[in-house]
Every structure is written in structure tokens, then in C-alpha cells.
Design an enzyme around this catalytic site. Structure first.
Site, PDB file in Angstrom:
ATOM      1  N   SER A 130       0.839  -1.205   0.000  1.00 25.76           N
ATOM      2  CA  SER A 130       0.000   0.000   0.000  1.00 25.76           C
ATOM      3  C   SER A 130       0.870   1.249   0.000  1.00 25.76           C
ATOM      4  O   SER A 130       1.967   1.248   0.560  1.00 25.76           O
ATOM      5  CB  SER A 130      -0.890  -0.015   1.260  1.00 25.76           C
ATOM      6  OG  SER A 130      -1.532   1.228   1.446  1.00 25.76           O
ATOM      7  N   TYR A 154      -2.074  -0.337  10.684  1.00 21.31           N
ATOM      8  CA  TYR A 154      -2.346  -0.981   9.393  1.00 21.31           C
ATOM      9  C   TYR A 154      -1.136  -0.791   8.469  1.00 21.31           C
ATOM     10  O   TYR A 154      -0.620  -1.748   7.888  1.00 21.31           O
ATOM     11  CB  TYR A 154      -3.616  -0.395   8.747  1.00 21.31           C
ATOM     12  CG  TYR A 154      -3.684  -0.669   7.272  1.00 21.31           C
ATOM     13  CD1 TYR A 154      -3.341   0.317   6.350  1.00 21.31           C
ATOM     14  CD2 TYR A 154      -4.014  -1.933   6.809  1.00 21.31           C
ATOM     15  CE1 TYR A 154      -3.356   0.051   4.999  1.00 21.31           C
ATOM     16  CE2 TYR A 154      -4.034  -2.193   5.448  1.00 21.31           C
ATOM     17  CZ  TYR A 154      -3.696  -1.189   4.548  1.00 21.31           C
ATOM     18  OH  TYR A 154      -3.694  -1.464   3.199  1.00 21.31           O
ATOM     19  N   LYS A 158       1.838  -3.500   6.692  1.00 19.20           N
ATOM     20  CA  LYS A 158       2.246  -3.583   5.289  1.00 19.20           C
ATOM     21  C   LYS A 158       3.761  -3.400   5.165  1.00 19.20           C
ATOM     22  O   LYS A 158       4.431  -4.116   4.428  1.00 19.20           O
ATOM     23  CB  LYS A 158       1.505  -2.536   4.442  1.00 19.20           C
ATOM     24  CG  LYS A 158       0.018  -2.800   4.294  1.00 19.20           C
ATOM     25  CD  LYS A 158      -0.245  -4.166   3.646  1.00 19.20           C
ATOM     26  CE  LYS A 158      -1.722  -4.424   3.439  1.00 19.20           C
ATOM     27  NZ  LYS A 158      -1.971  -5.757   2.845  1.00 19.20           N
TER      28      LYS A 158
HETATM   29  C1  WQD Z   1      -9.806   9.265   0.845  1.00 16.26           C
HETATM   30  C2  WQD Z   1     -10.051  10.746   1.041  1.00 16.26           C
HETATM   31  C3  WQD Z   1     -10.369  11.354   3.337  1.00 16.26           C
HETATM   32  C4  WQD Z   1     -14.189   9.205   3.827  1.00 16.26           C
HETATM   33  C5  WQD Z   1      -7.058   4.368   3.147  1.00 16.26           C
HETATM   34  C6  WQD Z   1      -5.896   3.574   3.637  1.00 16.26           C
HETATM   35  C7  WQD Z   1      -5.201   2.965   2.438  1.00 16.26           C
HETATM   36  C8  WQD Z   1      -6.186   2.119   1.704  1.00 16.26           C
HETATM   37  C9  WQD Z   1      -7.344   2.982   1.213  1.00 16.26           C
HETATM   38  C10 WQD Z   1      -6.378  -0.175   2.292  1.00 16.26           C
HETATM   39  C11 WQD Z   1      -9.309  11.330   2.244  1.00 16.26           C
HETATM   40  C12 WQD Z   1     -11.640  11.609   2.527  1.00 16.26           C
HETATM   41  C13 WQD Z   1     -13.005   9.711   3.319  1.00 16.26           C
HETATM   42  C14 WQD Z   1     -15.256  10.091   4.158  1.00 16.26           C
HETATM   43  C15 WQD Z   1     -13.902  11.944   3.446  1.00 16.26           C
HETATM   44  N1  WQD Z   1      -6.674   1.102   2.558  1.00 16.26           N
HETATM   45  N2  WQD Z   1     -12.865  11.053   3.125  1.00 16.26           N
HETATM   46  N3  WQD Z   1     -15.067  11.440   3.947  1.00 16.26           N
HETATM   47  O1  WQD Z   1      -7.472   7.300   3.734  1.00 16.26           O
HETATM   48  O2  WQD Z   1      -6.566   7.694   1.383  1.00 16.26           O
HETATM   49  O3  WQD Z   1      -6.579   5.390   2.315  1.00 16.26           O
HETATM   50  O4  WQD Z   1      -7.945   3.564   2.405  1.00 16.26           O
HETATM   51  O5  WQD Z   1      -5.739  -0.611   1.384  1.00 16.26           O
HETATM   52  O6  WQD Z   1      -4.118   2.197   2.867  1.00 16.26           O
HETATM   53  O7  WQD Z   1      -4.989   4.448   4.278  1.00 16.26           O
HETATM   54  O8  WQD Z   1      -8.724   6.453   1.691  1.00 16.26           O
HETATM   55  O9  WQD Z   1     -11.102   6.550   1.029  1.00 16.26           O
HETATM   56  O10 WQD Z   1     -10.507   6.607   3.506  1.00 16.26           O
HETATM   57  O11 WQD Z   1     -10.043   8.611   2.095  1.00 16.26           O
HETATM   58  O12 WQD Z   1     -13.768  13.168   3.253  1.00 16.26           O
HETATM   59  O13 WQD Z   1     -16.359   9.698   4.636  1.00 16.26           O
HETATM   60  O14 WQD Z   1     -11.443  10.950   1.307  1.00 16.26           O
HETATM   61  O15 WQD Z   1     -10.144  12.402   4.279  1.00 16.26           O
HETATM   62  O16 WQD Z   1      -8.930  12.664   1.916  1.00 16.26           O
HETATM   63  P1  WQD Z   1      -7.309   6.828   2.336  1.00 16.26           P
HETATM   64  P2  WQD Z   1     -10.166   7.001   2.111  1.00 16.26           P
END
Ligand code: WQD
Length: 343
Positions: A130, A154, A158
Site C-alpha cells: 500500500s 495498518y 504492510k
Molecule cells: C480518501 C479521502 C479522506 C471518507 C485508506 C488507507 C489505504 C487504503 C485505502 C487499504 C481522504 C476523505 C473519506 C469520508 C472523506 N486502505 N474522506 N469522507 O485514507 O486515502 O486510504 O484507504 O488498502 O491504505 O490508508 O482512503 O477513502 O478513507 O479517504 O472526506 O467519509 O477521502 O479524508 O482525503 P485513504 P479514504
């Protein structure tokens, strides 16, 4: 051992979001596939959908990657040429609250799979890593040479997973590993028959958006509107899950053909903000996505995206599906399955 014409791949975590899409992509590319899953974070209904999409009964074993005896039995029953290891928990917040659950499954499972592979003489392995292993950006876009520094449990599972595998490679040069550092997978198979179906309240952005669009959630909370980005909201490198799946097919083919290990980013190379994605989704679905600007989520980085050059040069792979396709395919899946697989 005589060379088998058709190569057979074991997928652990095979009925999960990325696992199920990779299963379809591997079959489309002419591979045989054996799926393993314990349904701890996926639905058995996925198997029926895969049967529809592939026109045959999936070869599946229900089991836990921490069960060495079950893995031995699987390797004895099926001649496996390569393993793609998806089976891991992936919720950042949960990993902080329950670190031992994450180390037991993500690290314990990885080690157990490799011990069984060694007993069975299986030497080709694709690791689901990741972008989270890069930590605070020292520079962007992230290249594979960026310093590694996981920022949460997490992410540490990885990063430690990669380190364990590099030690295993040093001890057994016949072992070849593809370290695939995913950015943000979104979207669904174009049929709408499989897709992302998180349990409980979605942690990730796209499934939350699709649940708002289908009426399961009232409003989206945008975590932070004052980041130093073009519109103040978080920027990520979203890639279509079928592009990601095809990246796994390219990685398995590379390992078997070149007999060399490699580490590559799997991303588009383009940063998209939360509000960019929301607007693209509204265009693709025709559904309004009401939102509120909410406080920043602890641990979130403002912005990161991939330098995807190496995957193109070494694997001949690059993401090809647009943000609009990611949104349209996500919506088709959610609209056809408002309650997900268990609906
Ligand atoms: C994306 C953007 C949030 C939800 C994580 C893990 C990564 C992988 C994918 C496993 C950010 C914003 C999110 C919401 C929001 N996991 N957001 N409202 O955090 O980049 O990655 O998930 O493989 O390893 O770290 O993904 O989709 O959670 O967030 O505003 O309800 O959307 O702040 O900017 P992230 P995400």
C-alpha cells in the site's frame, strides 16, 4: 517438475473487493484460479456472482490463512504456480484500536502462507502492499525510492510485511516477490455484479458516496476543507479496481516469465480531491451528493499520488479507466445492489 501449459494461481482473500475483481481478470487472461477466503470480511454470495461472470463454478476453499494444515491440504490438492495474497484487514482506525488483531491476521497470516508455500515448493508471490508505507511525503509524486515510514498500525503491517518478504527472499533466492503498492482503488466490474461492499459504516470515500446516492446514508462528511490543496479537500490517486486487477495479472505474468522480483506503485499518477470525486460522481449518477465540511480525520495526509512510471516500464501496465468510468461503474454496482451482496 514438468512445465504446466496453463498456470494456476492461488488467491487468498479471494472473495474480497480486490480479490474478486482479480479473480475475474486472471480467468479472462487464461489462468486457472483457486480462491481461499474465511469470509471474515466478505460475503459467500460473491461466489455465485463470479460463477455468473466466468461461466463456471469457481474453485474455492473456505479457510483461514493462519491455518497451516488447511494450506498444506490446498497445496496438496492443487498444483499452484503463484500466490496472490490479499487476505488482510485494512481499516486504519480499527487497526489503531485493535493492533493485535491486525498483527495476528496481517503478519501471522503472511508468515503462515509463506511457511506452507515453502513446504509445497511454491516460489512466486504477489504481495498486496500500500502507498501507506511511504508515510509523510518527502516529495510528490511518490516514487518507489521514497523513504518508507508507516504512520499507523495498518500501515506498519504492510511495511513489516515487505521487510519479512525481503528477508525470506534473501534466505531463498528462488523466491520471487512482486510488491504492489496500491493507491486508492475504487469502482466495480462493468457488469455491476461485483463491487465494493464494506461492512458497517464505510471508512473509505467512494463507498460512502455510493451509499448516500442510493439513500442508505443522509449526507457525506468531507473530512477537512482547509488543506493546502486546490479546493481545500484531501487529494488522492484513485484508480479503477479493474485496472488494479489487471496490474496483478501483469505482475503474476512478470514473475513467471522473468523470474525476478519487483516493487511498483499501482496508481494513475493523477491526484483527485474529495470534491472533484463528488462532482464526478454526481455527473456520472445523476444523483446529488449532499455533504458537510467536517473536521479533519486524525492521521489523514493532505495529498499524495503515485509516480507510476516503473509499473509501465517493468510490467507494461498503466491505469486506463477514467474517473468518470470509476464513478459510473461504482454507481451501477450500488444501484443494482442497494444493500450489497447480502441484500
Ligand atoms: C480518501 C479521502 C479522506 C471518507 C485508506 C488507507 C489505504 C487504503 C485505502 C487499504 C481522504 C476523505 C473519506 C469520508 C472523506 N486502505 N474522506 N469522507 O485514507 O486515502 O486510504 O484507504 O488498502 O491504505 O490508508 O482512503 O477513502 O478513507 O479517504 O472526506 O467519509 O477521502 O479524508 O482525503 P485513504 P479514504
Amino acid at each position: 517438475m514438468e512445465e504446466r501449459a496453463v498456470k494456476r494461481v492461488l488467491l487468498t482473500g479471494a472473495t474480497g473487493y480486490i480479490g474478486s475483481h482479480t479473480w475475474v481478470a486472471l480467468k479472462a487472461a487464461g489462468f486457472e484460479v483457486v480462491g481461499l477466503d474465511d469470509f471474515s470480511n466478505s460475503s459467500p454470495q460473491v461466489l455465485g456472482r463470479l460463477a455468473e461472470l466466468m461461466g463456471e463454478t469457481p474453485v474455492f476453499v473456505q479457510g483461514d490463512v493462519n491455518d497451516g494444515a488447511a494450506l498444506d491440504a490446498l497445496f496438496a490438492a492443487h498444483a499452484i504456480d503463484a500466490v496472490v495474497h490479499f487476505a488482510a484487514f485494512k481499516a486504519v482506525g480499527e487497526s489503531t484500536a485493535q493492533p493485535l488483531k491486525y498483527y495476528a491476521n496481517n503478519i501471522g497470516g503472511l508468515v503462515t502462507v509463506h511457511q506452507a508455500m515453502a513446504r509445497a515448493g511454491v516460489k512466486h508471490f504477489v504481495f498486496s502492499s500500500s502507498a501507506t508505507v511511504y508515510g509523510e511525503p518527502q516529495f510528490l509524486p511518490y516514487t518507489e525510492a521514497h523513504p518508507l515510514a508507516a504512520m499507523n498500525v495498518y500501515g506498519r503491517t504492510k511495511l513489516m510485511g515487505e521487510q519479512i518478504l525481503r528477508d525470506a527472499e534473501a534466505a531463498d533466492p528462488a523466491l520471487k516477490v512482486a510488491y504492489l503498492r496500491y493507491f486508492n482503488p475504487v469502482g466495480a466490474h462493468e457488469s455491476g455484479r461485483i463491487g465494493e461492499d464494506p461492512r458497517g459504516v464505510p471508512n473509505n470515500l467512494m463507498p460512502y458516496v455510493t451509499q448516500v446516492a442510493v439513500g442508505r446514508r443522509e449526507r457525506l462528511g468531507v473530512f477537512g476543507g482547509d488543506y493546502d490543496t486546490h479546493d481545500g479537500t484531501g487529494v488522492r490517486d484513485y484508480l479503477h479496481v479493474m485496472d488494479l486487477a489487471e496490474g496483478h495479472v501483469a505482475a503474476v505474468s512478470y514473475l513467471l516469465r522473468e523470474q525476478q522480483s519487483l516493487t511498483v506503485n499501482l496508481g494513475t499518477g493523477q491526484g483527485i480531491s474529495v470534491l472533484d470525486l463528488v462532482k464526478a460522481f454526481e455527473r456520472a449518477s445523476g444523483r446529488p451528493i449532499p455533504y458537510d465540511i467536517a473536521p479533519r480525520r486524525p492521521g489523514d495526509l493532505p495529498a499524495f499520488w503515485a509516480d507510476a512510471t516503473l509499473a509501465r516500464e517493468r510490467l507494461g501496465w498503466q491505469a486506463s479507466r477514467s474517473l468518470d468510468q470509476m464513478c459510473a461503474d461504482s454507481w451501477r454496482w450500488q444501484q443494482a445492489n442497494p444493500q450489497g451482496f447480502e441484500g
